[in-house]
Design a protein around this motif. Structure first.
Motif, PDB file in Angstrom:
ATOM      1  N   LEU A   1      29.329 -40.407  56.878  1.00 55.49           N
ATOM      2  CA  LEU A   1      28.216 -41.603  56.162  1.00 55.49           C
ATOM      3  C   LEU A   1      29.531 -40.795  54.758  1.00 55.49           C
ATOM      4  O   LEU A   1      29.883 -41.458  53.489  1.00 55.49           O
ATOM      5  CB  LEU A   1      27.362 -41.142  55.415  1.00 55.49           C
ATOM      6  CG  LEU A   1      26.426 -41.967  56.625  1.00 55.49           C
ATOM      7  CD1 LEU A   1      25.230 -41.738  56.477  1.00 55.49           C
ATOM      8  CD2 LEU A   1      26.886 -42.812  56.523  1.00 55.49           C
ATOM      9  N   ASN A   2      30.733 -40.231  55.041  1.00 55.91           N
ATOM     10  CA  ASN A   2      31.914 -39.914  53.863  1.00 55.91           C
ATOM     11  C   ASN A   2      31.066 -38.964  52.633  1.00 55.91           C
ATOM     12  O   ASN A   2      31.602 -38.854  51.484  1.00 55.91           O
ATOM     13  CB  ASN A   2      32.317 -41.347  52.828  1.00 55.91           C
ATOM     14  CG  ASN A   2      33.293 -41.975  54.819  1.00 55.91           C
ATOM     15  OD1 ASN A   2      33.993 -40.830  54.916  1.00 55.91           O
ATOM     16  ND2 ASN A   2      33.309 -43.215  54.017  1.00 55.91           N
ATOM     17  N   TYR A   3      30.609 -38.237  53.106  1.00 62.20           N
ATOM     18  CA  TYR A   3      29.425 -36.630  51.839  1.00 62.20           C
ATOM     19  C   TYR A   3      30.404 -35.598  52.252  1.00 62.20           C
ATOM     20  O   TYR A   3      31.216 -35.771  53.662  1.00 62.20           O
ATOM     21  CB  TYR A   3      28.076 -36.632  52.334  1.00 62.20           C
ATOM     22  CG  TYR A   3      27.528 -38.092  51.725  1.00 62.20           C
ATOM     23  CD1 TYR A   3      27.104 -38.226  50.638  1.00 62.20           C
ATOM     24  CD2 TYR A   3      26.363 -38.434  52.968  1.00 62.20           C
ATOM     25  CE1 TYR A   3      26.148 -39.226  50.038  1.00 62.20           C
ATOM     26  CE2 TYR A   3      25.495 -39.787  52.209  1.00 62.20           C
ATOM     27  CZ  TYR A   3      25.616 -40.020  51.182  1.00 62.20           C
ATOM     28  OH  TYR A   3      24.782 -40.768  51.017  1.00 62.20           O
TER      29      TYR A   3
ATOM     30  N   GLU B   1      29.044 -42.838  46.436  1.00 62.34           N
ATOM     31  CA  GLU B   1      28.603 -43.361  47.633  1.00 62.34           C
ATOM     32  C   GLU B   1      29.190 -44.148  48.358  1.00 62.34           C
ATOM     33  O   GLU B   1      29.381 -45.041  47.853  1.00 62.34           O
ATOM     34  CB  GLU B   1      27.023 -43.092  47.943  1.00 62.34           C
ATOM     35  CG  GLU B   1      26.521 -41.690  47.536  1.00 62.34           C
ATOM     36  CD  GLU B   1      24.639 -41.529  47.868  1.00 62.34           C
ATOM     37  OE1 GLU B   1      24.201 -41.494  48.688  1.00 62.34           O
ATOM     38  OE2 GLU B   1      23.988 -42.625  46.954  1.00 62.34           O
ATOM     39  N   ASP B   2      29.402 -43.695  49.647  1.00 59.48           N
ATOM     40  CA  ASP B   2      29.721 -44.932  50.720  1.00 59.48           C
ATOM     41  C   ASP B   2      28.964 -46.527  50.598  1.00 59.48           C
ATOM     42  O   ASP B   2      28.266 -46.284  52.239  1.00 59.48           O
ATOM     43  CB  ASP B   2      30.098 -44.775  51.574  1.00 59.48           C
ATOM     44  CG  ASP B   2      31.108 -45.560  52.324  1.00 59.48           C
ATOM     45  OD1 ASP B   2      30.777 -46.915  52.749  1.00 59.48           O
ATOM     46  OD2 ASP B   2      32.199 -45.253  53.322  1.00 59.48           O
ATOM     47  N   LYS B   3      27.523 -46.588  50.037  1.00 59.39           N
ATOM     48  CA  LYS B   3      26.818 -47.786  50.556  1.00 59.39           C
ATOM     49  C   LYS B   3      26.933 -48.699  51.723  1.00 59.39           C
ATOM     50  O   LYS B   3      26.039 -48.611  52.043  1.00 59.39           O
ATOM     51  CB  LYS B   3      26.745 -48.662  49.448  1.00 59.39           C
ATOM     52  CG  LYS B   3      26.216 -48.416  47.371  1.00 59.39           C
ATOM     53  CD  LYS B   3      24.937 -46.586  48.635  1.00 59.39           C
ATOM     54  CE  LYS B   3      24.297 -46.249  47.031  1.00 59.39           C
ATOM     55  NZ  LYS B   3      22.369 -46.157  47.584  1.00 59.39           N
ATOM     56  N   GLU B   4      28.085 -48.906  52.372  1.00 61.34           N
ATOM     57  CA  GLU B   4      28.293 -49.868  53.114  1.00 61.34           C
ATOM     58  C   GLU B   4      27.922 -49.685  54.200  1.00 61.34           C
ATOM     59  O   GLU B   4      27.162 -49.816  55.159  1.00 61.34           O
ATOM     60  CB  GLU B   4      29.586 -50.165  53.800  1.00 61.34           C
ATOM     61  CG  GLU B   4      30.027 -51.525  53.870  1.00 61.34           C
ATOM     62  CD  GLU B   4      31.838 -52.370  54.628  1.00 61.34           C
ATOM     63  OE1 GLU B   4      32.147 -52.270  54.986  1.00 61.34           O
ATOM     64  OE2 GLU B   4      32.382 -51.979  53.717  1.00 61.34           O
ATOM     65  N   ARG B   5      28.752 -48.257  54.776  1.00 64.25           N
ATOM     66  CA  ARG B   5      28.155 -47.457  55.572  1.00 64.25           C
ATOM     67  C   ARG B   5      26.616 -46.659  55.948  1.00 64.25           C
ATOM     68  O   ARG B   5      25.926 -46.837  56.472  1.00 64.25           O
ATOM     69  CB  ARG B   5      29.277 -46.247  55.700  1.00 64.25           C
ATOM     70  CG  ARG B   5      30.781 -46.529  56.461  1.00 64.25           C
ATOM     71  CD  ARG B   5      31.186 -45.204  56.805  1.00 64.25           C
ATOM     72  NE  ARG B   5      32.706 -45.455  56.927  1.00 64.25           N
ATOM     73  CZ  ARG B   5      33.743 -44.257  57.332  1.00 64.25           C
ATOM     74  NH1 ARG B   5      33.709 -43.616  57.803  1.00 64.25           N
ATOM     75  NH2 ARG B   5      34.892 -44.788  58.279  1.00 64.25           N
TER      76      ARG B   5
END
Length: 428
Positions: free
Chosen positions: A130-132, A199-203
């Motif tokens: 999730l790109n964290y 944060e990558d809200k879309e994912r």
């Protein structure tokens, strides 16, 4: 004589002789120096043999076994999905879900390393996808894994209760509010971090939507048995239906039934490896407890606890200054020594001293364990760091650096727990 014993013990530890061996060797020194010393070889061997003659200690291998079964049985995954259903789309929702999962899993396993291994192996890849930041995700799990020894049931609490002569049940109850407080403090920093870095809200929404697509009813059915585990373990203790030792045995059978027949995440052939892994965890801890019994008796004969008490009483005149000094000492001790040997060495010495100055023995036990829980994430010992590193592939020092802000919030919780006894004693 007392000075010689301490110097030799410290030297042995510094040159990396195992703690149990260091205590055993040091215990024989006074007799070697003076054959008339009361603790001769026969006395010491009997002390070592009787060191494990304690019913509460039987809970330790049982909780280790049940924690190992749960870590292999997908129970942490069920907990994470259930929590994510509610808070996954909120800011820092999934990282906070990891902390809450560690809180719940700590209430199942009683072990910090088991919590890191079980929760980390499942959640770190999810957060990275999730790109964290991978180092942040790993540090988050490593620090939150410390909740495994603070939230009951807790293996270090059993050890402390036994050596300090307090109720295991009281220690378990006293750990509930401090454990929740620490989890809240960690979530506050997590929220700030996600607000600052984004944060990558879309994912995230895609992942949470997949979880929610199952429907609450199905998710609850899948998670029900995992959520019921702490209720059975802790409810049987607090309800007076079982002792902590009996509850530990119940947890083993319950985790086996859930993993083998309900979730079917384990097969009978997996049990041999699980039993072997549990024995590998158990034996060092039990050997430490056995040799610590002999070491403690030698120190008592040398009147070291009494002399130390006199020195501390004359040096630190108030309860506040005493607790400050003890916290600093325990934080340092947690950096260089694992939890179990640290407790069996310092608790019999320090507990009578602090109680004579008005500190409740159960409250002091929580202070000790919270301090040593911080040691799980501080080099050079930092067992959570090594477990998290093996799970994620991130270097230990990189995890330790990223964990520093988390530890600062952990320290805030420690200060509150130290100077507000009601946080530990309110439910007693």
């Amino acid at each position: 004589m007392s000075g010689m014993v301490l110097i030799v013990f410290v030297v042995l530890v510094v040159i990396s002789i195992p703690i149990a061996s260091s205590m055993a060797i040091t215990s024989f020194l006074p007799w070697l120096a003076d054959s008339s010393f009361a603790a001769g070889p026969v006395y010491l061997i009997r002390s070592i043999a009787s060191g494990l003659d304690s019913v509460p200690y039987l809970a330790i291998p049982m909780f280790i076994l049940s924690g190992t079964i749960m870590s292999k049985g997908a129970i942490s995954e069920k907990l994470f999905d259930f929590i994510s259903y509610f808070i996954g789309k909120k800011r820092a929702g999934l990282p906070c879900a990891v902390i809450i999962t560690c809180l719940f899993f700590g209430a199942l396993s009683g072990s910090a390393t088991a919590t890191v291994a079980a929760v980390g192996s499942m959640t770190i890849p999810v957060l990275v996808a999730l790109n964290y930041d991978k180092v942040f995700a790993t540090a988050l799990v490593a620090v939150a894994g410390g909740l495994g020894v603070i939230i009951p049931p807790s293996i270090p609490m059993i050890v402390y209760a036994t050596v300090a002569g307090v109720s295991v049940g009281d220690m378990f109850i006293a750990g509930i509010i401090p454990g929740i407080l620490i989890a809240v403090c960690l979530m506050l920093y997590t929220y700030y971090y996600c607000w600052k870095h984004g944060e990558d809200k879309e994912r995230i929404n895609e992942v949470v939507d997949k979880i929610r697509a199952k429907g609450f009813g199905k998710l609850l059915r899948e998670s029900f048995w995992a959520l019921l585990t702490p209720v059975i373990i802790l409810g049987s203790i607090y309800g007076g239906l079982a002792t902590p030792t009996e509850a530990a045995v119940i947890s083993v059978f319950y985790s086996l039934i859930v993993s083998l027949f309900i979730y079917k995440s384990l097969k009978p052939k997996d049990l041999i490896h699980i039993f072997k892994e549990s024995v590998e965890y158990c034996l060092p801890a039990l050997f430490i407890l056995a040799t610590a019994a002999a070491f403690a008796r030698v120190l008592a004969i040398l009147q070291m606890p009494q002399n130390l008490g006199i020195w501390i009483g004359s040096t630190f005149g108030t309860k506040m200054t005493l607790l400050i000094a003890i916290n600093i000492f325990l934080l340092f001790l947690g950096m260089v020594m694992d939890t179990t040997p640290a407790i069996v060495i310092v608790a019999p010495i320090l507990a009578p001293i602090v109680t004579s100055m008005g500190v409740n023995a159960v409250h002091f036990g929580i202070i000790v364990i919270v301090n040593l829980a911080i040691g799980f994430v501080t080099p050079p010992i930092g067992t959570n760091l090594f477990v998290a590193s093996s799970v994620s592939g991130v270097e230990v020092l990189a995890i330790a650096k990223k964990a520093i802000p988390f530890l600062l919030f952990f320290l805030v919780a420690l200060i509150l727990i130290t100077y507000i006894p009601a946080l530990s004693l309110l439910l007693l």
